[in-house]
Design a protein around this motif. Structure first.
Motif, PDB file in Angstrom:
ATOM      1  N   UNK A 158       0.848  -1.185   0.000  1.00  0.00           N
ATOM      2  CA  UNK A 158       0.000   0.000   0.000  1.00  0.00           C
ATOM      3  C   UNK A 158       0.883   1.234   0.000  1.00  0.00           C
ATOM      4  N   UNK A 159       0.342   2.335  -0.466  1.00  0.00           N
ATOM      5  CA  UNK A 159       1.065   3.593  -0.528  1.00  0.00           C
ATOM      6  C   UNK A 159       0.460   4.525   0.512  1.00  0.00           C
ATOM      7  N   UNK A 160       1.248   4.953   1.489  1.00  0.00           N
ATOM      8  CA  UNK A 160       0.772   5.813   2.569  1.00  0.00           C
ATOM      9  C   UNK A 160       1.473   7.154   2.474  1.00  0.00           C
ATOM     10  N   UNK A 161       0.682   8.234   2.491  1.00  0.00           N
ATOM     11  CA  UNK A 161       1.236   9.583   2.433  1.00  0.00           C
ATOM     12  C   UNK A 161       1.330  10.153   3.847  1.00  0.00           C
ATOM     13  N   UNK A 162       2.450  10.777   4.162  1.00  0.00           N
ATOM     14  CA  UNK A 162       2.667  11.412   5.450  1.00  0.00           C
ATOM     15  C   UNK A 162       2.950  12.885   5.196  1.00  0.00           C
TER      16      UNK A 162
ATOM     17  N   UNK B 203       3.860  14.637  10.133  1.00  0.00           N
ATOM     18  CA  UNK B 203       5.197  14.096  10.388  1.00  0.00           C
ATOM     19  C   UNK B 203       5.884  14.793  11.558  1.00  0.00           C
ATOM     20  N   UNK B 204       5.546  16.046  11.812  1.00  0.00           N
ATOM     21  CA  UNK B 204       6.185  16.770  12.920  1.00  0.00           C
ATOM     22  C   UNK B 204       5.718  16.250  14.275  1.00  0.00           C
ATOM     23  N   UNK B 205       4.568  15.578  14.311  1.00  0.00           N
ATOM     24  CA  UNK B 205       4.098  14.950  15.542  1.00  0.00           C
ATOM     25  C   UNK B 205       3.477  15.923  16.523  1.00  0.00           C
ATOM     26  N   UNK B 206       2.907  15.367  17.584  1.00  0.00           N
ATOM     27  CA  UNK B 206       2.295  16.142  18.657  1.00  0.00           C
ATOM     28  C   UNK B 206       2.827  15.575  19.959  1.00  0.00           C
ATOM     29  N   UNK B 207       3.337  16.439  20.841  1.00  0.00           N
ATOM     30  CA  UNK B 207       3.868  15.974  22.124  1.00  0.00           C
ATOM     31  C   UNK B 207       2.729  15.631  23.077  1.00  0.00           C
ATOM     32  N   UNK B 208       2.784  14.448  23.660  1.00  0.00           N
ATOM     33  CA  UNK B 208       1.855  14.047  24.717  1.00  0.00           C
ATOM     34  C   UNK B 208       2.631  13.321  25.800  1.00  0.00           C
ATOM     35  N   UNK B 209       2.137  13.381  27.004  1.00  0.00           N
ATOM     36  CA  UNK B 209       2.792  12.663  28.093  1.00  0.00           C
ATOM     37  C   UNK B 209       1.807  11.795  28.892  1.00  0.00           C
TER      38      UNK B 209
ATOM     39  N   UNK C  70      -6.913   8.274  23.514  1.00  0.00           N
ATOM     40  CA  UNK C  70      -6.738   9.712  23.677  1.00  0.00           C
ATOM     41  C   UNK C  70      -5.304   9.975  24.126  1.00  0.00           C
ATOM     42  N   UNK C  71      -4.647  10.892  23.447  1.00  0.00           N
ATOM     43  CA  UNK C  71      -3.276  11.288  23.784  1.00  0.00           C
ATOM     44  C   UNK C  71      -3.341  12.700  24.343  1.00  0.00           C
ATOM     45  N   UNK C  72      -2.886  12.856  25.578  1.00  0.00           N
ATOM     46  CA  UNK C  72      -3.127  14.060  26.367  1.00  0.00           C
ATOM     47  C   UNK C  72      -1.811  14.724  26.750  1.00  0.00           C
ATOM     48  N   UNK C  73      -1.840  16.053  26.811  1.00  0.00           N
ATOM     49  CA  UNK C  73      -0.683  16.818  27.282  1.00  0.00           C
ATOM     50  C   UNK C  73      -1.045  17.420  28.629  1.00  0.00           C
ATOM     51  N   UNK C  74      -0.260  17.082  29.650  1.00  0.00           N
ATOM     52  CA  UNK C  74      -0.451  17.608  31.005  1.00  0.00           C
ATOM     53  C   UNK C  74       0.764  18.437  31.382  1.00  0.00           C
ATOM     54  N   UNK C  75       0.522  19.573  31.984  1.00  0.00           N
ATOM     55  CA  UNK C  75       1.618  20.394  32.500  1.00  0.00           C
ATOM     56  C   UNK C  75       1.842  20.035  33.963  1.00  0.00           C
ATOM     57  N   UNK C  76       3.096  20.004  34.420  1.00  0.00           N
ATOM     58  CA  UNK C  76       3.372  19.667  35.826  1.00  0.00           C
ATOM     59  C   UNK C  76       2.660  20.635  36.780  1.00  0.00           C
ATOM     60  N   UNK C  77       2.009  20.078  37.789  1.00  0.00           N
ATOM     61  CA  UNK C  77       1.349  20.881  38.807  1.00  0.00           C
ATOM     62  C   UNK C  77      -0.001  21.436  38.403  1.00  0.00           C
ATOM     63  N   UNK C  78      -0.465  21.153  37.189  1.00  0.00           N
ATOM     64  CA  UNK C  78      -1.763  21.640  36.726  1.00  0.00           C
ATOM     65  C   UNK C  78      -2.702  20.441  36.623  1.00  0.00           C
ATOM     66  N   UNK C  79      -3.846  20.477  37.316  1.00  0.00           N
ATOM     67  CA  UNK C  79      -4.729  19.306  37.337  1.00  0.00           C
ATOM     68  C   UNK C  79      -5.570  19.116  36.077  1.00  0.00           C
TER      69      UNK C  79
ATOM     70  N   UNK D 248      -4.725  14.545  20.612  1.00  0.00           N
ATOM     71  CA  UNK D 248      -5.062  13.692  19.476  1.00  0.00           C
ATOM     72  C   UNK D 248      -5.952  12.557  19.967  1.00  0.00           C
ATOM     73  N   UNK D 249      -6.896  12.144  19.119  1.00  0.00           N
ATOM     74  CA  UNK D 249      -7.764  11.010  19.430  1.00  0.00           C
ATOM     75  C   UNK D 249      -7.781  10.081  18.230  1.00  0.00           C
ATOM     76  N   UNK D 250      -7.549   8.805  18.494  1.00  0.00           N
ATOM     77  CA  UNK D 250      -7.575   7.769  17.461  1.00  0.00           C
ATOM     78  C   UNK D 250      -8.719   6.818  17.785  1.00  0.00           C
ATOM     79  N   UNK D 251      -9.587   6.566  16.810  1.00  0.00           N
ATOM     80  CA  UNK D 251     -10.713   5.647  16.983  1.00  0.00           C
ATOM     81  C   UNK D 251     -10.555   4.526  15.958  1.00  0.00           C
TER      82      UNK D 251
END
Length: 65
Positions: free
Chosen positions: A9-13, A18-24, A38-47, A53-56
């Motif tokens: 298969x041929x997949x285009x990126x 390609x630069x991605x999204x930071x999640x922790x 669900x890929x979530x970004x949390x800041x330290x000390x912030x609830x 990003x969400x993948x289904x």
């Protein structure tokens, strides 16, 4: 050799993807009909975090991973 070509298969990126999204943090939930990651970004000390990003997927497609 012919069989191998039929399974390719041929997949285009795009540059944006390609630069991605930071999640922790990742949370994965499922039902009989779908998996949700669900890929979530949390800041330290912030609830409060932000879903970056969400993948289904169907269970059949998730099984191939």
């Amino acid at each position: 050799m012919q069989e191998k070509k039929e399974n390719q298969i041929n997949i285009e990126l795009t540059d944006e993807v390609a630069s991605g999204v930071y999640t922790n943090l990742a949370i994965i939930t499922h039902s009989p009909s779908e998996f949700v990651a669900d890929f979530i970004q949390m800041m330290p000390g912030v609830p409060k975090g932000k879903v970056r990003s969400r993948i289904i997927m169907t269970p059949q497609n998730a099984k191939r991973l």
